[in-house]
Design a protein around this motif. Structure first.
Motif, mmCIF file in Angstrom:
data_model
loop_
_atom_site.group_PDB
_atom_site.id
_atom_site.type_symbol
_atom_site.label_atom_id
_atom_site.label_comp_id
_atom_site.label_asym_id
_atom_site.label_seq_id
_atom_site.Cartn_x
_atom_site.Cartn_y
_atom_site.Cartn_z
ATOM 1 N N LYS A 136 0.828 -1.196 0.000
ATOM 2 C CA LYS A 136 0.000 0.000 0.000
ATOM 3 C C LYS A 136 0.868 1.253 0.000
ATOM 4 O O LYS A 136 1.831 1.352 0.761
ATOM 5 C CB LYS A 136 -0.910 0.022 1.234
ATOM 6 C CG LYS A 136 -2.206 -0.731 1.051
ATOM 7 C CD LYS A 136 -3.135 -0.460 2.210
ATOM 8 C CE LYS A 136 -4.484 -1.140 2.011
ATOM 9 N NZ LYS A 136 -5.422 -0.831 3.101
ATOM 10 N N ALA B 98 -12.254 8.369 -0.122
ATOM 11 C CA ALA B 98 -12.290 7.895 -1.503
ATOM 12 C C ALA B 98 -10.957 7.276 -1.895
ATOM 13 O O ALA B 98 -10.915 6.249 -2.599
ATOM 14 C CB ALA B 98 -12.639 9.052 -2.443
ATOM 15 N N LEU B 99 -9.854 7.866 -1.445
ATOM 16 C CA LEU B 99 -8.528 7.332 -1.772
ATOM 17 C C LEU B 99 -8.259 6.035 -1.014
ATOM 18 O O LEU B 99 -7.641 5.110 -1.548
ATOM 19 C CB LEU B 99 -7.453 8.374 -1.446
ATOM 20 C CG LEU B 99 -7.506 9.661 -2.279
ATOM 21 C CD1 LEU B 99 -6.420 10.635 -1.834
ATOM 22 C CD2 LEU B 99 -7.358 9.354 -3.771
ATOM 23 N N LYS B 100 -8.730 5.952 0.227
ATOM 24 C CA LYS B 100 -8.573 4.715 0.992
ATOM 25 C C LYS B 100 -9.307 3.567 0.308
ATOM 26 O O LYS B 100 -8.839 2.424 0.294
ATOM 27 C CB LYS B 100 -9.094 4.907 2.415
ATOM 28 C CG LYS B 100 -8.223 5.809 3.287
ATOM 29 C CD LYS B 100 -8.868 6.042 4.646
ATOM 30 C CE LYS B 100 -8.034 7.002 5.487
ATOM 31 N NZ LYS B 100 -8.674 7.292 6.792
ATOM 32 N N ALA B 101 -10.466 3.891 -0.277
ATOM 33 C CA ALA B 101 -11.240 2.873 -0.983
ATOM 34 C C ALA B 101 -10.500 2.362 -2.207
ATOM 35 O O ALA B 101 -10.748 1.247 -2.678
ATOM 36 C CB ALA B 101 -12.605 3.437 -1.391
ATOM 37 N N LYS B 102 -9.567 3.174 -2.703
ATOM 38 C CA LYS B 102 -8.753 2.777 -3.856
ATOM 39 C C LYS B 102 -7.520 1.982 -3.441
ATOM 40 O O LYS B 102 -6.734 1.566 -4.282
ATOM 41 C CB LYS B 102 -8.305 4.029 -4.630
ATOM 42 C CG LYS B 102 -9.434 4.750 -5.352
ATOM 43 C CD LYS B 102 -9.950 3.948 -6.537
ATOM 44 C CE LYS B 102 -10.974 4.735 -7.338
ATOM 45 N NZ LYS B 102 -11.454 3.945 -8.497
ATOM 46 N N GLY B 103 -7.325 1.809 -2.129
ATOM 47 C CA GLY B 103 -6.207 1.006 -1.655
ATOM 48 C C GLY B 103 -5.033 1.785 -1.111
ATOM 49 O O GLY B 103 -3.998 1.198 -0.776
ATOM 50 N N TYR B 104 -5.167 3.111 -0.979
ATOM 51 C CA TYR B 104 -4.086 3.919 -0.434
ATOM 52 C C TYR B 104 -4.221 3.996 1.090
ATOM 53 O O TYR B 104 -5.323 3.913 1.638
ATOM 54 C CB TYR B 104 -4.115 5.339 -1.001
ATOM 55 C CG TYR B 104 -3.878 5.406 -2.490
ATOM 56 C CD1 TYR B 104 -2.585 5.369 -3.008
ATOM 57 C CD2 TYR B 104 -4.944 5.487 -3.377
ATOM 58 C CE1 TYR B 104 -2.369 5.416 -4.387
ATOM 59 C CE2 TYR B 104 -4.733 5.533 -4.746
ATOM 60 C CZ TYR B 104 -3.448 5.505 -5.245
ATOM 61 O OH TYR B 104 -3.237 5.544 -6.599
ATOM 62 N N ARG C 283 -0.538 7.779 -11.012
ATOM 63 C CA ARG C 283 -1.820 7.082 -10.844
ATOM 64 C C ARG C 283 -2.650 7.747 -9.748
ATOM 65 O O ARG C 283 -3.863 7.947 -9.903
ATOM 66 C CB ARG C 283 -1.569 5.616 -10.509
ATOM 67 C CG ARG C 283 -2.857 4.795 -10.378
ATOM 68 C CD ARG C 283 -2.579 3.313 -10.274
ATOM 69 N NE ARG C 283 -1.815 2.970 -9.094
ATOM 70 C CZ ARG C 283 -0.534 2.630 -9.100
ATOM 71 N NH1 ARG C 283 0.137 2.589 -10.240
ATOM 72 N NH2 ARG C 283 0.100 2.324 -7.975
ATOM 73 N N LEU C 284 -1.995 8.115 -8.646
ATOM 74 C CA LEU C 284 -2.704 8.790 -7.561
ATOM 75 C C LEU C 284 -3.267 10.123 -8.030
ATOM 76 O O LEU C 284 -4.395 10.486 -7.671
ATOM 77 C CB LEU C 284 -1.762 9.006 -6.371
ATOM 78 C CG LEU C 284 -2.309 9.860 -5.225
ATOM 79 C CD1 LEU C 284 -3.574 9.249 -4.631
ATOM 80 C CD2 LEU C 284 -1.256 10.041 -4.139
ATOM 81 N N GLU D 241 -6.349 9.402 -9.983
ATOM 82 C CA GLU D 241 -7.437 8.912 -9.138
ATOM 83 C C GLU D 241 -7.948 10.001 -8.198
ATOM 84 O O GLU D 241 -9.141 10.022 -7.869
ATOM 85 C CB GLU D 241 -6.967 7.685 -8.361
ATOM 86 C CG GLU D 241 -6.768 6.483 -9.277
ATOM 87 C CD GLU D 241 -6.310 5.241 -8.555
ATOM 88 O OE1 GLU D 241 -6.531 4.139 -9.089
ATOM 89 O OE2 GLU D 241 -5.724 5.373 -7.454
ATOM 90 N N ALA E 79 -11.681 11.235 -8.130
ATOM 91 C CA ALA E 79 -12.396 11.226 -6.850
ATOM 92 C C ALA E 79 -13.048 12.587 -6.591
ATOM 93 O O ALA E 79 -14.189 12.662 -6.118
ATOM 94 C CB ALA E 79 -11.437 10.868 -5.719
#
Length: 227
Positions: free
Chosen positions: A121, A142-148, A178-179, A182, A186
Motif C-alpha cells: 500500500k 475515496a482514496l482509501k477505498a482505492k487502496g491507499y 496514478r494517484l 485517481e 475522486a
C-alpha cells in the motif's frame, strides 16, 4: 539632525548585527523541524507498511494454528474411532485428514497474500488548504477505498493554489501519476467541477535536497474549494 540620523543608523546596524546569529539559528531550527516532521512521516509509513500488517498477519496465523490444532484433535478422534469401525470408515479417515490440511494451507496462503497487499500500500500524506475538514476527509475516504493508506489530513497554508502529488523517488513516479489521476476522478465523483478544481498532477521532488520521505511515501498537496 544629521548627527541624530547617524546615531539612529548606527543603532540599527548594531541591532541587525546582534540579530544575525539569531536569524541563522532560526533558519537552522526551521530545517530541524522540517527534518523531524519527515522522520515522523517515515515512522508512520513504517508502521502502516510493515508493523501493522505484520501484526495483523501474526494474529491471522495464530488463529489458523488454533484452527489446525482443533482439527488435529478432531482427526485423532476420528482415527481412534475408526480403529474400531468398519473398513469404509477407515477409508474415509485419510480423505478427511487431507481435506482439513488443505483448508489450513489455503487459509494460511490467503493470510500471507493479505500481508503482501498491505505492505504494498502506498502511504499518502495529505496537506490541504481552503475548504472544510469534512471535505478533506471525504477525499481521504475515496482514496482509501482505492487502496491507499492515508494517515490523516493536515491543514497547511502552503497547499494554497496547489493541485499536485509530490514524489521523491523515481520508483514512486508511476504511483504518483496514478494517484494524481485517481484524486482528480475522486474530486469529480464528489461533485467538484473542472471550474472548481484543476486536474491534480504529479510533480517530481527527486532533486529535493532536504530530508526525503522513505520510498513508497508520496504527498498530496491540494487546495479544496470551500462549500
Amino acid at each position: 539632525m544629521a548627527k541624530r540620523a547617524n546615531q539612529v543608523i548606527q543603532r540599527l546596524e548594531k541591532q541587525l548585527d546582534e540579530f544575525q546569529p539569531q536569524a541563522e539559528n532560526l533558519d537552522e531550527t526551521i530545517e530541524r523541524v522540517k527534518a523531524l516532521n519527515v522522520t515522523a512521516q517515515n515512522l508512520i509509513a513504517i508502521y502502516s507498511q510493515e508493523i501493522q500488517p505484520l501484526a495483523s498477519s501474526v494474529k491471522s496465523f495464530s488463529s489458523q494454528l488454533k484452527v489446525l490444532a482443533e482439527q488435529v484433535n478432531q482427526l485423532n478422534t476420528i482415527t481412534t474411532a475408526a480403529d474400531f469401525g468398519s473398513e469404509s470408515e477407515l477409508a474415509q479417515t485419510p480423505n478427511q485428514r487431507t481435506a482439513a490440511i488443505l483448508t489450513v494451507i489455503s487459509d494460511a496462503t490467503k493470510a500471507e497474500q493479505r500481508l503482501i497487499q498491505a505492505r504494498n500500500k502506498t502511504t499518502v500524506f495529505f496537506q490541504f488548504a481552503g475548504g472544510h475538514r469534512e471535505q478533506a476527509e471525504a477525499l481521504s475516504a475515496a482514496l482509501k477505498a482505492k487502496g491507499y493508506y492515508v494517515p490523516g489530513e493536515d491543514r497547511e497554508g502552503g497547499a494554497a493554489r496547489k493541485h499536485e502529488v509530490r514524489y521523491f523517488h523515481l520508483d514512486d513516479k508511476e504511483t504518483a501519476e496514478r494517484l494524481a489521476d485517481e484524486a482528480t476522478a475522486a474530486l469529480q465523483s464528489l461533485g467538484y467541477s473542472d471550474h472548481d478544481v484543476l486536474n491534480v498532477v504529479a510533480e517530481s521532488f527527486i532533486s529535493y535536497r532536504g530530508k526525503k520521505p522513505r520510498p513508497g511515501v508520496v504527498e498530496l498537496w491540494l487546495e479544496i474549494p470551500p462549500r
